[in-house]
Scaffold this motif. Structure first.
Motif, PDB file in Angstrom:
ATOM      1  N   MET A 128       0.825  -1.211   0.000  1.00  0.00           N
ATOM      2  CA  MET A 128       0.000   0.000   0.000  1.00  0.00           C
ATOM      3  C   MET A 128       0.859   1.262   0.000  1.00  0.00           C
ATOM      4  O   MET A 128       0.431   2.304  -0.486  1.00  0.00           O
ATOM      5  N   TYR A 129       2.072   1.191   0.508  1.00  0.00           N
ATOM      6  CA  TYR A 129       2.969   2.350   0.440  1.00  0.00           C
ATOM      7  C   TYR A 129       3.229   2.714  -1.015  1.00  0.00           C
ATOM      8  O   TYR A 129       3.223   3.870  -1.392  1.00  0.00           O
ATOM      9  N   TRP A 130       3.462   1.691  -1.841  1.00  0.00           N
ATOM     10  CA  TRP A 130       3.710   1.937  -3.263  1.00  0.00           C
ATOM     11  C   TRP A 130       2.451   2.443  -3.949  1.00  0.00           C
ATOM     12  O   TRP A 130       2.510   3.328  -4.801  1.00  0.00           O
ATOM     13  N   ALA A 131       1.303   1.882  -3.596  1.00  0.00           N
ATOM     14  CA  ALA A 131       0.044   2.332  -4.202  1.00  0.00           C
ATOM     15  C   ALA A 131      -0.241   3.782  -3.821  1.00  0.00           C
ATOM     16  O   ALA A 131      -0.684   4.572  -4.657  1.00  0.00           O
ATOM     17  N   ALA A 132       0.028   4.139  -2.579  1.00  0.00           N
ATOM     18  CA  ALA A 132      -0.191   5.522  -2.145  1.00  0.00           C
ATOM     19  C   ALA A 132       0.757   6.479  -2.866  1.00  0.00           C
ATOM     20  O   ALA A 132       0.341   7.565  -3.292  1.00  0.00           O
ATOM     21  N   ALA A 133       1.996   6.095  -3.037  1.00  0.00           N
ATOM     22  CA  ALA A 133       2.956   6.951  -3.747  1.00  0.00           C
ATOM     23  C   ALA A 133       2.541   7.120  -5.203  1.00  0.00           C
ATOM     24  O   ALA A 133       2.602   8.227  -5.755  1.00  0.00           O
ATOM     25  N   LEU A 134       2.096   6.041  -5.828  1.00  0.00           N
ATOM     26  CA  LEU A 134       1.639   6.115  -7.218  1.00  0.00           C
ATOM     27  C   LEU A 134       0.414   7.012  -7.338  1.00  0.00           C
ATOM     28  O   LEU A 134       0.320   7.855  -8.217  1.00  0.00           O
ATOM     29  N   TRP A 135      -0.523   6.841  -6.424  1.00  0.00           N
ATOM     30  CA  TRP A 135      -1.743   7.649  -6.430  1.00  0.00           C
ATOM     31  C   TRP A 135      -1.425   9.131  -6.238  1.00  0.00           C
ATOM     32  O   TRP A 135      -1.969   9.981  -6.924  1.00  0.00           O
ATOM     33  N   LEU A 136      -0.515   9.439  -5.319  1.00  0.00           N
ATOM     34  CA  LEU A 136      -0.143  10.833  -5.096  1.00  0.00           C
ATOM     35  C   LEU A 136       0.533  11.445  -6.314  1.00  0.00           C
ATOM     36  O   LEU A 136       0.312  12.612  -6.636  1.00  0.00           O
TER      37      LEU A 136
END
Length: 95
Positions: free
Chosen positions: A78-86
């Motif tokens: 989810m850290y990677w998903a959050a960074a991608l989303w941001l």
């Protein structure tokens, strides 16, 4: 449930504290050893995370290891998903 949240949150909070507030880290960062300091705190985070996972059977009764490992991997992803989303949100605001 609370232990799982603590096991995911506590190591990250420890690294954030170490990089931000630790006088040890501040002195090294000012000397240009930023990558070494980051690596040190990432190692601490890894060891703390593994320690919390190994302590889970003693702290929580009836632990399902497959569920614990899967949940832990999902949290890390989810850290990677959050960074991608941001990054997508920033690009849409700029463009």
């Amino acid at each position: 449930m609370a232990y799982g949240g603590f096991a995911a949150w506590a190591p990250v909070a420890l690294v954030a504290w170490g990089l931000r507030a630790g006088g040890f880290s501040q002195r090294l960062m000012s000397q240009g050893m930023t990558l070494g300091v980051l690596g040190f705190w990432e190692l601490i985070k890894l060891l703390f995370s593994v320690g919390l996972l190994l302590a889970a059977p003693r702290v929580v009764d009836g632990v399902n290891w497959l569920a614990v490992v899967l949940a832990f991997v999902l949290v890390l992803k989810m850290y990677w998903a959050a960074a991608l989303w941001l990054s997508v949100v920033k690009q849409t605001k700029l463009g």
